[in-house]
Design an enzyme around this catalytic site. Structure first.
Site, PDB file in Angstrom:
ATOM      1  N   HIS A  74       5.652 -12.024   5.768  1.00 33.27           N
ATOM      2  CA  HIS A  74       5.522 -11.394   4.628  1.00 33.27           C
ATOM      3  C   HIS A  74       6.987 -11.384   4.026  1.00 33.27           C
ATOM      4  O   HIS A  74       7.734 -10.790   4.536  1.00 33.27           O
ATOM      5  CB  HIS A  74       4.851 -10.149   4.268  1.00 33.27           C
ATOM      6  CG  HIS A  74       5.015  -9.052   5.430  1.00 33.27           C
ATOM      7  ND1 HIS A  74       4.606  -9.346   6.622  1.00 33.27           N
ATOM      8  CD2 HIS A  74       5.720  -7.882   5.193  1.00 33.27           C
ATOM      9  CE1 HIS A  74       5.293  -8.417   7.416  1.00 33.27           C
ATOM     10  NE2 HIS A  74       5.787  -7.514   6.686  1.00 33.27           N
ATOM     11  N   ILE A 106       0.691  -1.241  -0.030  1.00 38.01           N
ATOM     12  CA  ILE A 106       0.161   0.100  -0.118  1.00 38.01           C
ATOM     13  C   ILE A 106       0.686   1.360  -0.015  1.00 38.01           C
ATOM     14  O   ILE A 106       0.212   2.441  -0.299  1.00 38.01           O
ATOM     15  CB  ILE A 106      -1.089   0.011   1.145  1.00 38.01           C
ATOM     16  CG1 ILE A 106      -2.148   0.905   0.969  1.00 38.01           C
ATOM     17  CG2 ILE A 106      -0.252   0.366   2.560  1.00 38.01           C
ATOM     18  CD1 ILE A 106      -3.253   0.602   2.187  1.00 38.01           C
ATOM     19  N   GLU A 128       6.210  -4.653  11.090  1.00 38.21           N
ATOM     20  CA  GLU A 128       5.024  -3.801  11.438  1.00 38.21           C
ATOM     21  C   GLU A 128       3.813  -5.086  11.592  1.00 38.21           C
ATOM     22  O   GLU A 128       2.869  -4.945  12.464  1.00 38.21           O
ATOM     23  CB  GLU A 128       4.715  -2.677  10.611  1.00 38.21           C
ATOM     24  CG  GLU A 128       5.525  -1.702  10.551  1.00 38.21           C
ATOM     25  CD  GLU A 128       5.374  -0.464   9.376  1.00 38.21           C
ATOM     26  OE1 GLU A 128       4.230  -0.741   8.494  1.00 38.21           O
ATOM     27  OE2 GLU A 128       6.205   0.233   9.373  1.00 38.21           O
TER      28      GLU A 128
HETATM   29  P1  5GP Z   1       6.806  -4.755   7.677  1.00 35.92           P
HETATM   30  O1  5GP Z   1       7.399  -3.455   8.221  1.00 35.92           O
HETATM   31  O2  5GP Z   1       6.166  -5.528   8.487  1.00 35.92           O
HETATM   32  O3  5GP Z   1       8.029  -5.854   6.802  1.00 35.92           O
HETATM   33  O4  5GP Z   1       6.186  -4.403   6.501  1.00 35.92           O
HETATM   34  C1  5GP Z   1       4.834  -4.238   6.474  1.00 35.92           C
HETATM   35  C2  5GP Z   1       4.200  -3.565   5.044  1.00 35.92           C
HETATM   36  O5  5GP Z   1       2.975  -3.798   4.940  1.00 35.92           O
HETATM   37  C3  5GP Z   1       4.651  -2.114   4.863  1.00 35.92           C
HETATM   38  O6  5GP Z   1       5.473  -2.132   3.553  1.00 35.92           O
HETATM   39  C4  5GP Z   1       3.349  -1.398   4.734  1.00 35.92           C
HETATM   40  O7  5GP Z   1       3.504  -0.329   3.626  1.00 35.92           O
HETATM   41  C5  5GP Z   1       2.389  -2.776   4.227  1.00 35.92           C
HETATM   42  N1  5GP Z   1       1.023  -2.724   4.559  1.00 35.92           N
HETATM   43  C6  5GP Z   1       0.523  -2.222   5.702  1.00 35.92           C
HETATM   44  N2  5GP Z   1      -0.741  -2.258   5.541  1.00 35.92           N
HETATM   45  C7  5GP Z   1      -1.047  -2.611   4.506  1.00 35.92           C
HETATM   46  C8  5GP Z   1      -2.516  -2.992   3.831  1.00 35.92           C
HETATM   47  O8  5GP Z   1      -3.619  -2.712   4.391  1.00 35.92           O
HETATM   48  N3  5GP Z   1      -2.310  -3.144   2.720  1.00 35.92           N
HETATM   49  C9  5GP Z   1      -1.186  -3.421   1.729  1.00 35.92           C
HETATM   50  N4  5GP Z   1      -1.302  -3.915   0.635  1.00 35.92           N
HETATM   51  N5  5GP Z   1      -0.175  -3.292   2.387  1.00 35.92           N
HETATM   52  C10 5GP Z   1      -0.221  -2.825   3.906  1.00 35.92           C
END
Ligand code: 5GP
Length: 124
Positions: free
Chosen positions: A104, A34, A99
């Site tokens: 993922h 997103i 986050e």
């Molecule tokens: P992390 O920091 O956990 O590795 O990455 C989480 C990722 O999830 C971030 O790049 C953030 O932009 C993405 N993200 C968070 N909420 C959403 C959402 O509701 N939809 C999508 N498509 N991506 C999300």
């Protein structure tokens, strides 16, 4: 810590909230991030209750692990990144600033991606 099935990616997997999905099979779902950090920024998540690489690599069945990583490669190829190159990244735990507590794999591409990590004063 127990898997929290209210996390945003669990809700995307259940179809409760929308995502810009580009690939799905029995093992994985892939959708655009997103808040993209590169011209191509896609997330690939396994279909199972795993928080990160930590529990996934300990507890997931072998067919899910294989199917999930095959999906990551398939998605990168489908995005035409095989020749130009891409980077994958998976965060686990506080030092990584993870986050969303559902495993993922980020796939980044579409431009030169720079150094692997932000450079800081402190060295490990
Ligand atoms: P992390 O920091 O956990 O590795 O990455 C989480 C990722 O999830 C971030 O790049 C953030 O932009 C993405 N993200 C968070 N909420 C959403 C959402 O509701 N939809 C999508 N498509 N991506 C999300």
């Amino acid at each position: 810590m127990a898997y929290d099935d209210t996390n945003i990616f669990a809700r995307i997997l259940r179809g409760e909230i929308p995502a810009n999905t580009i690939y799905e099979d029995d093992y994985a779902l892939a959708f655009h991030d997103i808040n993209p950090q590169a011209p191509v920024h896609v997330l690939v998540i396994p279909k199972g209750p795993y928080q990160s690489m930590e529990d996934f690599t300990q507890s997931a069945p072998a067919d899910l692990i294989a199917g999930f990583f095959r999906a990551v490669g398939h998605v990168a190829r489908s995005l035409d990144l095989a020749e130009s190159g891409y980077r994958i990244l998976a965060n686990h735990g506080p030092n990584s600033h993870q986050e969303v507590p559902h495993l993922h794999i980020h796939i980044f591409g579409g431009r030169p991606l720079g150094p692997m990590l932000v450079q800081t004063e402190t060295k490990a």
